[in-house]
Design a protein around this motif. Structure first.
Motif, PDB file in Angstrom:
ATOM      1  N   LEU A  50      19.268   2.327 -18.769  1.00 29.34           N
ATOM      2  CA  LEU A  50      17.951   2.936 -18.573  1.00 29.34           C
ATOM      3  C   LEU A  50      16.809   2.019 -19.004  1.00 29.34           C
ATOM      4  O   LEU A  50      15.637   2.403 -18.906  1.00 29.34           O
ATOM      5  CB  LEU A  50      17.860   4.259 -19.354  1.00 29.34           C
ATOM      6  CG  LEU A  50      18.832   5.371 -18.934  1.00 29.34           C
ATOM      7  CD1 LEU A  50      18.608   6.617 -19.778  1.00 29.34           C
ATOM      8  CD2 LEU A  50      18.687   5.698 -17.458  1.00 29.34           C
ATOM      9  N   GLU A  85      12.582   9.089 -21.020  1.00 32.05           N
ATOM     10  CA  GLU A  85      11.794  10.293 -21.268  1.00 32.05           C
ATOM     11  C   GLU A  85      12.594  11.554 -20.928  1.00 32.05           C
ATOM     12  O   GLU A  85      12.588  12.529 -21.694  1.00 32.05           O
ATOM     13  CB  GLU A  85      10.503  10.274 -20.440  1.00 32.05           C
ATOM     14  CG  GLU A  85       9.517   9.190 -20.847  1.00 32.05           C
ATOM     15  CD  GLU A  85       9.781   7.856 -20.160  1.00 32.05           C
ATOM     16  OE1 GLU A  85       8.903   6.983 -20.198  1.00 32.05           O
ATOM     17  OE2 GLU A  85      10.881   7.697 -19.578  1.00 32.05           O
ATOM     18  N   GLN A 141      17.551   9.694 -15.293  1.00 25.53           N
ATOM     19  CA  GLN A 141      17.106   8.412 -14.753  1.00 25.53           C
ATOM     20  C   GLN A 141      16.113   7.680 -15.650  1.00 25.53           C
ATOM     21  O   GLN A 141      15.686   6.572 -15.329  1.00 25.53           O
ATOM     22  CB  GLN A 141      16.444   8.625 -13.373  1.00 25.53           C
ATOM     23  CG  GLN A 141      17.380   9.189 -12.317  1.00 25.53           C
ATOM     24  CD  GLN A 141      18.506   8.235 -11.969  1.00 25.53           C
ATOM     25  OE1 GLN A 141      18.329   7.015 -12.008  1.00 25.53           O
ATOM     26  NE2 GLN A 141      19.681   8.781 -11.634  1.00 25.53           N
ATOM     27  N   SER A 142      15.725   8.293 -16.760  1.00 29.88           N
ATOM     28  CA  SER A 142      14.720   7.658 -17.616  1.00 29.88           C
ATOM     29  C   SER A 142      14.936   8.067 -19.069  1.00 29.88           C
ATOM     30  O   SER A 142      15.566   9.087 -19.363  1.00 29.88           O
ATOM     31  CB  SER A 142      13.306   8.070 -17.190  1.00 29.88           C
ATOM     32  OG  SER A 142      13.092   9.459 -17.410  1.00 29.88           O
ATOM     33  N   TRP A 200      12.252   3.862 -27.866  1.00 30.40           N
ATOM     34  CA  TRP A 200      12.906   4.968 -27.191  1.00 30.40           C
ATOM     35  C   TRP A 200      14.335   5.172 -27.682  1.00 30.40           C
ATOM     36  O   TRP A 200      14.841   6.305 -27.704  1.00 30.40           O
ATOM     37  CB  TRP A 200      12.883   4.767 -25.677  1.00 30.40           C
ATOM     38  CG  TRP A 200      11.582   5.209 -25.097  1.00 30.40           C
ATOM     39  CD1 TRP A 200      10.566   4.424 -24.656  1.00 30.40           C
ATOM     40  CD2 TRP A 200      11.147   6.568 -24.934  1.00 30.40           C
ATOM     41  NE1 TRP A 200       9.511   5.199 -24.227  1.00 30.40           N
ATOM     42  CE2 TRP A 200       9.839   6.515 -24.385  1.00 30.40           C
ATOM     43  CE3 TRP A 200      11.709   7.806 -25.194  1.00 30.40           C
ATOM     44  CZ2 TRP A 200       9.115   7.668 -24.097  1.00 30.40           C
ATOM     45  CZ3 TRP A 200      10.984   8.949 -24.909  1.00 30.40           C
ATOM     46  CH2 TRP A 200       9.704   8.881 -24.363  1.00 30.40           C
TER      47      TRP A 200
END
Length: 460
Positions: free
Chosen positions: A48, A107, A104-105, A54
């Motif tokens: 990712l 977040e 997909q991310s 993150w």
């Protein structure tokens, strides 16, 4: 004969064992959910394109979710009932885990892990309140303590399952790893089907006829409301008003002792290799030491589960804080000592802190009345996780800035705070009915007699 038998004095039945599995399954899933991300993260980050910010946020997302879930679960369980909220956690586990397969991310993964944490937070108050309100008093402590062992079992299963999936699953195996919780969540949902509502909660809401039906269903047609110890009916009494009526001191005890017992554990458990390295253990000593410490955490909880009735809650808690705190202090003093000594002290800490660990779910469920039992567990869960998150976050900083010796002294100091607060505020609830344990009147003749017998039979 049943007319004279309290439901708290009946033998452990098939229903009680099944309910323990149903509630304990939540702890198992909790351990799995919180641990599986650590296994998958090595593959998730490059897939990712996550940066350090993150990575850290996703790792902490479940703890953040637990903070909100604990409060939410406690309030909803007390207001809407145990049975309805019993299925919220498993449902969230299934949906969030399946959604992680298509993430997909960073977040989106953060959000899904946050919601999974909310589900974990909800589980603590509802599963334990449900369990304690049905169990005979003789088995309350051991069965609630078993939930802590099941958490470690879930964590161990996550490590084994995650490693196997990543090894055999190919490039996208991390997606299967994250989604694997859905299988356990589904099983948990299915085994909870058919669970009746807590008669104690129904009575607290004035629904006596429904409570009567449940009692006959669970204990047999010879039982009725007369076999349930009398309890107050506070349909309109708020959590805040109950705290002001005298339970505020007990809430302070739960919050402080729970927080003081988890801060060092989470820090040590999360950074065992890093801490051992700072204590000059390397190579095989560090690798085997990490495994040994993890196993001793489990063994300590198992031993404490066997002692929670015979030794008593209060004495078990005090002994746990005393000896584990001394081990941490000696780690700070002997930080340059031989490797066997360091591992012995670490093992001593892991072994003795088991008492405080298992009592985290026993005490709050016993010393609060039905009206606020789940809320109290929820608050204890939420506040303790703040301490756990802060402690885990500060360990690398502390090791780098003030060194391993001072870090161990701080951990010992936190444990000492738990010991002092417990000395002044921890009640003895072993051998007491749930209503008696939750009562603010500690001078009842039967209570004094129970305490005297416990002290006589279990004197050191």
């Amino acid at each position: 004969m049943s007319a004279h038998i309290s439901v708290e004095d009946v033998p452990l039945s098939r229903f009680h064992r099944l309910l323990t599995v149903r509630s304990g399954g939540g702890s198992f899933v909790d351990g799995y959910v919180l641990s599986i991300i650590g296994i998958a993260m090595t593959k998730v980050s490059p897939a990712l394109g996550l940066n350090a910010f993150w990575e850290g946020l996703i790792a902490a997302s479940a703890l953040i979710g637990i903070f909100f879930g604990g409060f939410l679960g406690g309030v909803l369980t007390d207001r809407l009932g145990r049975r309805l909220i019993y299925f919220v956690g498993p449902t969230l586990f299934i949906l969030c885990s399946l959604a992680q397969f298509w993430v997909q991310s960073g977040e989106m993964l953060f959000l899904l892990r946050l919601l999974s944490g909310v589900a974990v937070g909800i589980e603590y108050p509802v599963a334990t309140a449900f369990l304690v309100e049905f169990l005979p008093k003789k088995y309350r402590g051991p069965c609630l303590a078993t939930l802590t062992i099941l958490w470690f079992a879930g964590a161990a299963t996550a490590y084994m399952t995650g490693e196997a999936i990543l090894y055999f699953g190919g490039a996208e195996a991390w997606r299967i790893t994250l989604a694997s919780t859905a299988v356990i969540g589904l099983l948990l949902f299915l085994i909870r089907l058919g669970t009746p509502e807590s008669p104690r909660w129904l009575i607290s809401k004035g629904r006596h006829a429904e409570a009567e039906v449940v009692i006959r269903q669970v204990y047999g047609n010879d039982f009725s409301l007369k076999n349930l110890p009398a309890q107050s009916e506070n349909k309109h009494l708020s959590f805040r008003s109950l705290l002001h009526s005298g339970y505020g001191k007990r809430m302070a005890f739960i919050t402080i002792f729970w927080t003081c017992s988890v801060i060092p554990v989470f820090a040590v458990y999360a950074f065992a290799p890093k801490v051992l390295d700072a204590l000059h253990l390397s190579g095989g000593w560090a690798s085997y030491g990490s495994v040994a410490i993890t196993l001793l955490f489990v063994i300590g909880c198992i031993i404490a589960t066997r002692l929670v009735n015979t030794l008593g809650r209060r004495k078990l808690l005090l002994q746990s804080f005393l000896w584990s705190g001394l081990a941490l202090a000696l780690l700070g003093l002997l930080r340059d000592g031989p490797s066997p000594v360091i591992l012995l002290l670490f093992g001593t800490y892991a072994l003795f802190i088991g008492g405080a660990q298992v009592l985290q779910l026993v005490y709050p469920n016993e010393i609060f009345p039905t009206e606020i039992r789940a809320g109290a567990v929820g608050i204890g869960t939420s506040m303790s996780r703040i301490g756990a998150a802060i402690g885990t976050w500060l360990i690398p900083v502390s090791l780098q800035t003030i060194g391993i010796g001072a870090t161990m002294y701080i951990a010992a100091g936190i444990t000492a705070v738990g010991l002092i607060v417990s000395w002044f505020l921890a009640p003895e609830t072993a051998s007491r009915s749930l209503e008696d344990a939750a009562s603010l009147s500690d001078e009842r003749p039967e209570t004094a007699s129970a305490r005297a017998n416990l002290s006589k039979n279990n004197a050191w």
